[in-house]
Write an enzyme that holds these catalytic residues in place. Structure first.
Site, PDB file in Angstrom:
ATOM      1  N   ARG A 110       0.855  -1.183   0.000  1.00  0.00           N
ATOM      2  CA  ARG A 110       0.000   0.000   0.000  1.00  0.00           C
ATOM      3  C   ARG A 110       0.897   1.241   0.000  1.00  0.00           C
ATOM      4  NH1 ARG A 110      -3.445   3.157   4.449  1.00  0.00           N
ATOM      5  NH2 ARG A 110      -4.493   4.555   2.983  1.00  0.00           N
ATOM      6  N   HIS A 156      -3.330  10.964   0.623  1.00  0.00           N
ATOM      7  CA  HIS A 156      -3.045  10.566   2.003  1.00  0.00           C
ATOM      8  C   HIS A 156      -2.600  11.813   2.780  1.00  0.00           C
ATOM      9  CE1 HIS A 156      -1.905   6.967   4.648  1.00  0.00           C
ATOM     10  NE2 HIS A 156      -1.655   8.043   5.392  1.00  0.00           N
ATOM     11  N   GLU A 202      -8.706   8.483   5.657  1.00  0.00           N
ATOM     12  CA  GLU A 202      -9.185   8.983   6.953  1.00  0.00           C
ATOM     13  C   GLU A 202      -9.726  10.411   6.924  1.00  0.00           C
ATOM     14  OE1 GLU A 202      -6.474   6.262   9.961  1.00  0.00           O
ATOM     15  OE2 GLU A 202      -5.927   8.362   9.671  1.00  0.00           O
ATOM     16  N   ASN A 337      -8.527   1.556   8.784  1.00  0.00           N
ATOM     17  CA  ASN A 337      -7.294   1.611   9.564  1.00  0.00           C
ATOM     18  C   ASN A 337      -7.675   1.373  11.018  1.00  0.00           C
ATOM     19  OD1 ASN A 337      -6.126   2.354   7.149  1.00  0.00           O
ATOM     20  ND2 ASN A 337      -5.939   4.516   7.678  1.00  0.00           N
ATOM     21  N   TYR A 339      -6.319   0.478  15.001  1.00  0.00           N
ATOM     22  CA  TYR A 339      -5.204   0.392  15.948  1.00  0.00           C
ATOM     23  C   TYR A 339      -5.665   0.007  17.350  1.00  0.00           C
ATOM     24  CZ  TYR A 339      -2.447   2.557  12.293  1.00  0.00           C
ATOM     25  OH  TYR A 339      -1.808   2.801  11.107  1.00  0.00           O
ATOM     26  N   GLU A 411      -4.557  -0.457   7.346  1.00  0.00           N
ATOM     27  CA  GLU A 411      -3.504  -0.178   8.322  1.00  0.00           C
ATOM     28  C   GLU A 411      -3.815  -0.922   9.610  1.00  0.00           C
ATOM     29  OE1 GLU A 411      -2.682   3.958   9.120  1.00  0.00           O
ATOM     30  OE2 GLU A 411      -2.843   4.521   7.006  1.00  0.00           O
ATOM     31  N   GLU A 462       5.855  10.362  11.216  1.00  0.00           N
ATOM     32  CA  GLU A 462       4.506  10.204  11.772  1.00  0.00           C
ATOM     33  C   GLU A 462       3.895  11.548  12.169  1.00  0.00           C
ATOM     34  OE1 GLU A 462       2.358   7.689  12.052  1.00  0.00           O
ATOM     35  OE2 GLU A 462       3.693   6.417  10.860  1.00  0.00           O
TER      36      GLU A 462
END
Length: 501
Positions: A110, A156, A202, A337, A339, A411, A462
């Site tokens: 990706r 993105h 997102e 995504n 987490y 993700e 990040e």
């Protein structure tokens, strides 16, 4: 009797750990804790399942001022000295990086394409940067030559700064036409080889963090004080219209000859009630609607959730009837995504809402419930609560509420910053194994999951956290010429893929 060296013992322990952690999970939530055998070759996941890892252009390419690239909105926001434009250097080292991806054993990667690298001022009229076009041609061809399927995100976070400054960016509906032009360039240029597209990444996270809570925003509306935000909803509304316009374009002009698929990616998490009180149970459902439903209700059904209409009122934009018709059903798949997850607590005092809470949702996300319990366990090396059942629940939620679409887990991963040696990321093995098994459990229960991507392939920039968190399966040594090295978890992932691909 043989005396084993410490390194030999570590290898034995890691091998045992890999087998133990890869347990199969039944479709019942309580079975997520049961451990079983290592998956049999070829029997655990669909034969055409995409197993991969991901990054984005802004986070790994470097070369921010090279090759004709124009600045993006994030170039204007970050303050990391000369690190941001020079670190990682995937732009220069893509051939080496593709070999690392091949050695990782993945069958898909990706990636994203930088709008600013192709169109420096964001517009076709402003000129196409051929060096940028050539770079992505070379990267895509290199991936395919090494048996790796490109899975491409069109936007993105990093859209051109010129569009933002000249028009207001996603606060202005004119962004839809600029974005559509950019997408058409991509489909014409790369669509003969790229068969998996995601339009945006997102969008609700952008709305919440950048516009509602004013992170990385030099000119926010004053709703952190008033708690009556409008811009966040306008921005997300325009993201959805951009997405739908790109899908309509692809289906009408490119699908017949290229035969690919196109979807979008949203952040996801599960919300569990803070207590058994009806108000907390309702808050959990409400937060799901305000976080995931904010995107999924429009692209599946054509409009926002009713609860958002009720609570946001006229600050929530309206779709015209024509827009409803082309927004509804505007996705071939859903990318998520995932987490971690949170408890949801009913809350009417908006001053108590922080971080990613939506002021209008009348609920807050918390780590501890009324009994002082957590969802999963706190991984001290990654800083997150690890709750694989939350991924299972999110997948089931999408299946039941949104017509059982194809889903890609675009993700999933955990940081590795609180350890002495970033190559020894054994905590990440447990994280990945348990989430892979939650994915398998969901598939066994009828969810149409088509792929799984670890975040991240390489250590990345990040955003607010800079380069410090070591998300990559391939570690980038910033002290030694950006040397790439696979971590312990990377080696485990490769062994896992050898059993299932």
């Amino acid at each position: 009797m043989e005396i084993l060296s410490s390194s030999r013992i570590c290898k034995i322990i890691l091998t045992i750990l890999s087998v133990v952690l890869l347990y199969n999970v039944s479709t019942k939530a309580q079975d997520l804790q049961r451990r079983s055998h290592f998956p049999k070759p070829g029997s655990s996941f669909p034969s055409d399942f995409l197993f991969g890892a991901g990054t984005s252009a802004l986070q790994v390419e470097g070369a921010a001022s090279e090759g004709g690239r124009g600045p993006s909105v994030w170039d204007d926001r970050v303050n990391h000295g000369d690190k941001f434009p020079t670190m990682i250097q995937h732009y220069r080292r893509y051939k080496e990086d593709v070999q690392h991806l091949k050695n990782l054993g993945i069958n898909s990667y990706r990636m994203s394409i930088s709008w600013s690298r192709l169109l420096p001022d964001g517009t076709i009229k402003g000129g196409i940067n051929q060096e940028g076009v050539d770079f992505y041609n070379l990267l895509i061809d290199e991936l395919l030559a090494n048996g790796i399927t490109p899975f491409v995100t069109i936007l993105h976070f990093d859209y051109p700064l010129a569009i933002h400054k000249n028009t207001g960016g996603f606060l202005n509906s004119s962004i839809v036409n600029y974005y559509k032009d950019y997408c058409e360039l991509l489909f014409k240029t790369y669509g003969d080889r790229v068969k998996h597209w995601t339009t945006v990444n997102e969008p609700q996270v952008v709305g919440l963090f950048t516009y509602m809570h004013a992170y990385d925003n030099d000119d926010p509306e004053p709703c952190q004080t008033t708690k009556l935000c409008k811009q966040a909803y306008i921005v997300v509304h325009n993201y959805i219209l951009c997405h739908a316009a790109a899908v309509k374009l692809y289906r009408e002009k490119f699908y017949e000859t290229q035969g690919g698929e196109i979807g979008l990616v949203l952040g996801s998490q599960s919300f569990e009630p803070y207590s058994s009180k009806s108000e907390d149970v309702a808050a959990a459902k409400r937060l799901m609607d305000f976080f995931m439903g904010w995107i999924l209700d429009p692209v599946v059904y054509g409009d926002y959730p009713k609860i958002m209409r009720d609570l946001v009122g006229n600050r929530l934009p309206n779709f015209t009837e024509e827009e409803k018709n082309f927004v509804a059903g505007s996705t071939d798949f859903i990318g998520i995504n995932y987490y971690t997850s949170h408890f949801a607590k009913h809350e009417t005092n908006k001053t108590n809402m922080i971080l990613s809470d939506n002021y209008d949702a009348l609920g807050i996300s918390v780590d501890f419930n009324a009994e002082g319990k957590t969802l999963g366990y706190l991984d001290k090396y990654g800083g997150n609560f690890v709750y694989p059942k939350g991924l299972y629940d999110v997948l089931q939620h999408i299946k039941k509420k949104y017509q059982n679409p194809n889903i890609y887990i675009t993700e999933n991963g955990i940081a590795s910053f609180n350890i002495t040696n970033p190559l020894k990321d054994t905590h990440r093995i447990k994280y990945l194994a348990t989430h892979l098994n939650s994915t398998k459990a969901a598939i066994d229960n009828g969810v149409r999951v088509r792929g799984y991507f670890v975040w991240a392939a390489f250590d990345t920039f990040e955003f607010r956290a800079g380069f410090s968190q070591n998300w990559g399966l391939i570690h980038v040594d910033f002290k030694h010429d950006l040397m790439r090295q696979p971590t312990t978890a990377a080696k485990w992932y490769k062994r896992f893929l050898n059993h299932v691909i």
